[in-house]
Motif scaffolding. Structure first.
Motif, PDB file in Angstrom:
ATOM      1  N   THR A  18       4.311  12.917 -11.390  1.00 32.96           N
ATOM      2  CA  THR A  18       3.080  12.166 -11.157  1.00 32.96           C
ATOM      3  C   THR A  18       2.719  11.334 -12.385  1.00 32.96           C
ATOM      4  O   THR A  18       3.280  11.510 -13.462  1.00 32.96           O
ATOM      5  CB  THR A  18       1.911  13.118 -10.831  1.00 32.96           C
ATOM      6  OG1 THR A  18       1.796  14.066 -11.890  1.00 32.96           O
ATOM      7  CG2 THR A  18       2.154  13.858  -9.524  1.00 32.96           C
ATOM      8  N   LYS A  19       1.771  10.426 -12.206  1.00 36.82           N
ATOM      9  CA  LYS A  19       1.377   9.513 -13.281  1.00 36.82           C
ATOM     10  C   LYS A  19       0.693  10.259 -14.432  1.00 36.82           C
ATOM     11  O   LYS A  19       0.380  11.448 -14.321  1.00 36.82           O
ATOM     12  CB  LYS A  19       0.452   8.433 -12.717  1.00 36.82           C
ATOM     13  CG  LYS A  19       1.172   7.502 -11.736  1.00 36.82           C
ATOM     14  CD  LYS A  19       0.269   6.358 -11.270  1.00 36.82           C
ATOM     15  CE  LYS A  19       0.991   5.457 -10.277  1.00 36.82           C
ATOM     16  NZ  LYS A  19       0.147   4.345  -9.792  1.00 36.82           N
ATOM     17  N   ILE A  20       0.438   9.553 -15.523  1.00 39.13           N
ATOM     18  CA  ILE A  20      -0.020  10.249 -16.731  1.00 39.13           C
ATOM     19  C   ILE A  20      -1.492  10.684 -16.657  1.00 39.13           C
ATOM     20  O   ILE A  20      -1.861  11.686 -17.265  1.00 39.13           O
ATOM     21  CB  ILE A  20       0.267   9.409 -18.009  1.00 39.13           C
ATOM     22  CG1 ILE A  20      -0.095  10.178 -19.284  1.00 39.13           C
ATOM     23  CG2 ILE A  20      -0.424   8.048 -17.973  1.00 39.13           C
ATOM     24  CD1 ILE A  20       0.438   9.576 -20.556  1.00 39.13           C
ATOM     25  N   PHE A  21      -2.329   9.961 -15.900  1.00 34.29           N
ATOM     26  CA  PHE A  21      -3.746  10.347 -15.851  1.00 34.29           C
ATOM     27  C   PHE A  21      -4.277  10.577 -14.436  1.00 34.29           C
ATOM     28  O   PHE A  21      -5.480  10.643 -14.215  1.00 34.29           O
ATOM     29  CB  PHE A  21      -4.616   9.300 -16.561  1.00 34.29           C
ATOM     30  CG  PHE A  21      -4.286   9.145 -18.022  1.00 34.29           C
ATOM     31  CD1 PHE A  21      -4.454  10.217 -18.898  1.00 34.29           C
ATOM     32  CD2 PHE A  21      -3.813   7.938 -18.521  1.00 34.29           C
ATOM     33  CE1 PHE A  21      -4.149  10.081 -20.254  1.00 34.29           C
ATOM     34  CE2 PHE A  21      -3.502   7.796 -19.876  1.00 34.29           C
ATOM     35  CZ  PHE A  21      -3.669   8.869 -20.734  1.00 34.29           C
ATOM     36  N   CYS A  22      -3.376  10.616 -13.443  1.00 34.01           N
ATOM     37  CA  CYS A  22      -3.803  10.912 -12.070  1.00 34.01           C
ATOM     38  C   CYS A  22      -2.639  11.549 -11.335  1.00 34.01           C
ATOM     39  O   CYS A  22      -1.554  11.704 -11.904  1.00 34.01           O
ATOM     40  CB  CYS A  22      -4.258   9.635 -11.357  1.00 34.01           C
ATOM     41  SG  CYS A  22      -2.952   8.417 -11.132  1.00 34.01           S
ATOM     42  N   SER A  23      -2.830  11.920 -10.061  1.00 37.36           N
ATOM     43  CA  SER A  23      -1.762  12.653  -9.379  1.00 37.36           C
ATOM     44  C   SER A  23      -0.950  11.770  -8.439  1.00 37.36           C
ATOM     45  O   SER A  23      -0.239  12.267  -7.569  1.00 37.36           O
ATOM     46  CB  SER A  23      -2.354  13.851  -8.632  1.00 37.36           C
ATOM     47  OG  SER A  23      -3.394  13.385  -7.805  1.00 37.36           O
ATOM     48  N   CYS A  24      -1.013  10.453  -8.619  1.00 33.61           N
ATOM     49  CA  CYS A  24      -0.173   9.568  -7.803  1.00 33.61           C
ATOM     50  C   CYS A  24       1.298   9.744  -8.192  1.00 33.61           C
ATOM     51  O   CYS A  24       1.607   9.940  -9.363  1.00 33.61           O
ATOM     52  CB  CYS A  24      -0.547   8.105  -8.044  1.00 33.61           C
ATOM     53  SG  CYS A  24      -2.199   7.705  -7.481  1.00 33.61           S
ATOM     54  N   PRO A  25       2.225   9.660  -7.195  1.00 28.81           N
ATOM     55  CA  PRO A  25       3.649   9.808  -7.525  1.00 28.81           C
ATOM     56  C   PRO A  25       4.182   8.639  -8.357  1.00 28.81           C
ATOM     57  O   PRO A  25       3.650   7.528  -8.296  1.00 28.81           O
ATOM     58  CB  PRO A  25       4.338   9.846  -6.159  1.00 28.81           C
ATOM     59  CG  PRO A  25       3.371   9.264  -5.196  1.00 28.81           C
ATOM     60  CD  PRO A  25       1.996   9.491  -5.755  1.00 28.81           C
ATOM     61  N   ASN A  35       1.209   3.786  -4.064  1.00 32.01           N
ATOM     62  CA  ASN A  35       0.944   4.939  -4.929  1.00 32.01           C
ATOM     63  C   ASN A  35      -0.218   4.655  -5.886  1.00 32.01           C
ATOM     64  O   ASN A  35      -0.030   4.546  -7.086  1.00 32.01           O
ATOM     65  CB  ASN A  35       2.204   5.301  -5.712  1.00 32.01           C
ATOM     66  CG  ASN A  35       3.392   5.533  -4.787  1.00 32.01           C
ATOM     67  OD1 ASN A  35       3.226   6.070  -3.694  1.00 32.01           O
ATOM     68  ND2 ASN A  35       4.570   5.119  -5.216  1.00 32.01           N
ATOM     69  N   VAL A  36      -1.407   4.517  -5.335  1.00 32.26           N
ATOM     70  CA  VAL A  36      -2.572   4.209  -6.168  1.00 32.26           C
ATOM     71  C   VAL A  36      -3.767   5.074  -5.751  1.00 32.26           C
ATOM     72  O   VAL A  36      -3.819   5.597  -4.642  1.00 32.26           O
ATOM     73  CB  VAL A  36      -2.973   2.716  -6.071  1.00 32.26           C
ATOM     74  CG1 VAL A  36      -1.902   1.826  -6.689  1.00 32.26           C
ATOM     75  CG2 VAL A  36      -3.232   2.309  -4.630  1.00 32.26           C
ATOM     76  N   CYS A  37      -4.714   5.229  -6.675  1.00 33.13           N
ATOM     77  CA  CYS A  37      -5.933   5.997  -6.415  1.00 33.13           C
ATOM     78  C   CYS A  37      -7.040   5.400  -7.290  1.00 33.13           C
ATOM     79  O   CYS A  37      -6.769   4.509  -8.096  1.00 33.13           O
ATOM     80  CB  CYS A  37      -5.698   7.478  -6.745  1.00 33.13           C
ATOM     81  SG  CYS A  37      -5.606   7.792  -8.518  1.00 33.13           S
ATOM     82  N   PRO A  38      -8.263   5.872  -7.174  1.00 34.35           N
ATOM     83  CA  PRO A  38      -9.353   5.282  -7.980  1.00 34.35           C
ATOM     84  C   PRO A  38      -9.072   5.286  -9.490  1.00 34.35           C
ATOM     85  O   PRO A  38      -9.458   4.360 -10.193  1.00 34.35           O
ATOM     86  CB  PRO A  38     -10.551   6.181  -7.641  1.00 34.35           C
ATOM     87  CG  PRO A  38     -10.287   6.637  -6.235  1.00 34.35           C
ATOM     88  CD  PRO A  38      -8.790   6.847  -6.184  1.00 34.35           C
ATOM     89  N   VAL A  39      -8.339   6.312  -9.992  1.00 35.21           N
ATOM     90  CA  VAL A  39      -8.076   6.371 -11.437  1.00 35.21           C
ATOM     91  C   VAL A  39      -7.152   5.231 -11.876  1.00 35.21           C
ATOM     92  O   VAL A  39      -7.473   4.458 -12.780  1.00 35.21           O
ATOM     93  CB  VAL A  39      -7.476   7.741 -11.845  1.00 35.21           C
ATOM     94  CG1 VAL A  39      -7.080   7.734 -13.320  1.00 35.21           C
ATOM     95  CG2 VAL A  39      -8.474   8.859 -11.569  1.00 35.21           C
ATOM     96  N   CYS A  40      -5.982   5.112 -11.205  1.00 31.09           N
ATOM     97  CA  CYS A  40      -5.039   4.095 -11.680  1.00 31.09           C
ATOM     98  C   CYS A  40      -5.404   2.697 -11.172  1.00 31.09           C
ATOM     99  O   CYS A  40      -4.841   1.703 -11.645  1.00 31.09           O
ATOM    100  CB  CYS A  40      -3.592   4.477 -11.358  1.00 31.09           C
ATOM    101  SG  CYS A  40      -3.224   4.866  -9.655  1.00 31.09           S
ATOM    102  N   LEU A  41      -6.374   2.613 -10.257  1.00 32.75           N
ATOM    103  CA  LEU A  41      -6.905   1.294  -9.884  1.00 32.75           C
ATOM    104  C   LEU A  41      -8.025   0.877 -10.825  1.00 32.75           C
ATOM    105  O   LEU A  41      -8.514  -0.251 -10.779  1.00 32.75           O
ATOM    106  CB  LEU A  41      -7.439   1.319  -8.446  1.00 32.75           C
ATOM    107  CG  LEU A  41      -6.411   1.366  -7.322  1.00 32.75           C
ATOM    108  CD1 LEU A  41      -7.107   1.527  -5.975  1.00 32.75           C
ATOM    109  CD2 LEU A  41      -5.557   0.106  -7.322  1.00 32.75           C
TER     110      LEU A  41
HETATM  111 ZN   LIG Z   1      -3.467   7.131  -9.278  1.00 29.21          ZN
END
Ligand SMILES: [Zn+2]
Length: 472
Positions: A18-25, A35-41
């Protein structure tokens, strides 16, 4: 006379799930913006949580290059504006990186070794990707937030050859540790080169130019060579001050030249400050000791190959240059192959016939080992071995079946060879008399005749031995 000064910055993508600061693959090649979420967006109010595995892999890397692993490190915001950076800043490390003061040894063909200092390695998040199309550009944020370890060398590399040797060693270390796949085509091992020149003997560092995003060893070499030449010509033409400025340049692999992309920012322009959303990283003692246990690395393996198998330093460095190649060689020896013969049959003969390393070889280690054994025990000659290997590359067949099929078995049987020798002696009585009368170089003639009579299949060592016993 000029001296080249090169420092390298390598971005290695760590192979966390997963990414370094969120759980996206972190998977590669998925549909855009999947593969995005509010953190990496970078949506307002979303908070980053550090991926522990990225820290563990950094500890292993720091240990591998004899560096200091800082048990306390700090994440900073690096502020700049670019469409692929949704937050308007990148989370990185600045004053206190996780790894500092390491070293990497590079190997030369004459067996000598040069130590290159590694200033630091810090953790950071990757940006997304701008995809340019006719008339407009799209932004894909799948890669945004992928964990990177940026590894910065001292400006101690003195040629493009040294730069490539350093990168290959670093690449091997990453693969041995299995902390990243280091796939250059997919961008998980990317290099920026800082290049300057100076008159030989001068200690001062002159203006450096950064060449960005070099993704193959060949291009890195070409880009550096071009840039060095450009700077030397500017100096000799008296336009160094005008032509060589602190800037970022891009290498065009089609034309082989670098061109200016933008002025290079000084770090002050990034307005670094500690990220208030992230606490300092404190590594517990247990985690430090667990992840500083690392597998045997290229340098140690090389020394072991030299002392255990008696092969040359440089051969050992070639064999240990990739974890797959080292394993292939060791598998050959486990299957009974001679250590020195195996070096030649692997690095010269097999690589002369197969592109892309042992991973792409249709001949596995066990098969090549059995070929080396058949040469060593005299079943076939070295020359016949090459023919057999060529056949093995194209056909799924055992070594013994291939020898049989190609009719290359050597005659090593004393009786059969003696029969041929006696025939040659009987039909050349005058030559025998001359030889016995002191014309010693005729010995070669007899060997040649026996080999010819056997259609090349007699074991030459046997022929020599038995001929001596017959005619002295
Ligand atoms: Zn993310």
């Amino acid at each position: 006379m000029f001296e080249t000064v090169i420092g390298l910055e390598v971005h290695v993508q760590l192979n966390t799930d997963t990414k370094i600061f969120c759980s996206c693959p972190t998977s590669f090649g998925d549909e855009e913006n999947k593969n995005v979420c509010p953190v990496c967006l970078g949506l307002p109010g979303a908070l980053p949580v550090l991926n522990e595995n990225a820290v563990k892999k950094s500890i292993s890397f720091g240990t591998a290059i004899n560096a200091t692993v800082n048990q306390k490190s700090v994440f900073n915001r690096k502020n700049y504006f670019y469409p692929d950076l949704p937050k308007g800043y990148q989370i990185s490390q600045f004053e206190v990186p996780i790894v500092e003061n390491g070293e990497i040894n590079i190997d030369f063909e004459d067996g000598s070794v040069k130590r290159i200092g590694v200033t630091r390695a810090h953790l950071e998040e990757d940006a997304g990707k701008n995809v340019h199309e006719e008339g407009h550009s799209n932004v894909d944020l799948n890669r945004a937030g992928t964990p990177l370890l940026e590894i910065v060398s001292e400006p101690e590399l003195r040629s493009s050859d040294e730069a490539v040797a350093y990168l290959k060693k670093l690449h091997a270390i990453i693969r041995y540790l299995n902390i990243g796949d280091a796939n250059m085509q997919e961008g998980s091992f990317r290099c920026d080169a800082n290049v300057s020149i100076r008159p030989k003997g001068d200690e001062k560092l002159y203006t450096r130019v950064e060449i960005k995003n070099l993704n193959s060893f060949k291009f890195i070499q070409k880009a550096i060579d071009y840039e060095v030449q450009r700077q030397i010509e500017a100096w000799e033409d008296g336009v160094y001050e005008q032509e060589v400025v602190q800037e970022t340049r891009l290498f065009n692999s089609d034309t082989g030249i670098t061109r200016s992309m933008r002025g290079k920012e000084d770090s002050a322009e990034y307005r670094y400050f500690p990220d208030p959303d992230l606490l300092p990283v404190i590594i517990p003692d247990e985690m430090m000791s667990e992840y500083s246990k690392i597998p045997e690395l290229p340098d140690e393996k090389k020394e072991r190959f030299v002392s255990e198998f008696g092969i040359k330093e440089y051969d050992a460095s070639v064999l240990t240059s990739s974890v797959e190649l080292a394993k292939y060689y060791e598998d050959m020896l486990d299957n009974g192959a001679d250590a020195k013969l195996s070096v030649t049959w692997l690095t010269t003969e097999l690589f002369g016939r197969v592109d892309g390393g042992v991973e792409n070889s249709p001949v596995d280690a066990k098969t090549l080992a059995s070929l080396v054994c058949r040469i060593k025990d005299g079943t076939i000659s070295g020359k016949a071995g090459k023919e057999v290997l060529g056949y093995l590359v194209d056909n799924q067949i055992s070594v013994d079946d291939a020898i049989e099929k190609l009719g290359l078995k050597q005659i090593s049987d004393d009786g059969a060879i003696l029969k041929l020798i006696d025939e040659i002696i009987a039909s050349n009585p005058d030559k025998v008399a001359e030889y016995k009368g002191g014309k010693e170089k005729l010995f070669g003639f007899f060997v040649g005749q026996v080999m010819k009579a056997s259609k090349g299949s007699a074991n030459p060592a046997k022929v020599n031995e038995l001929l001596k016993s017959r005619i002295g």
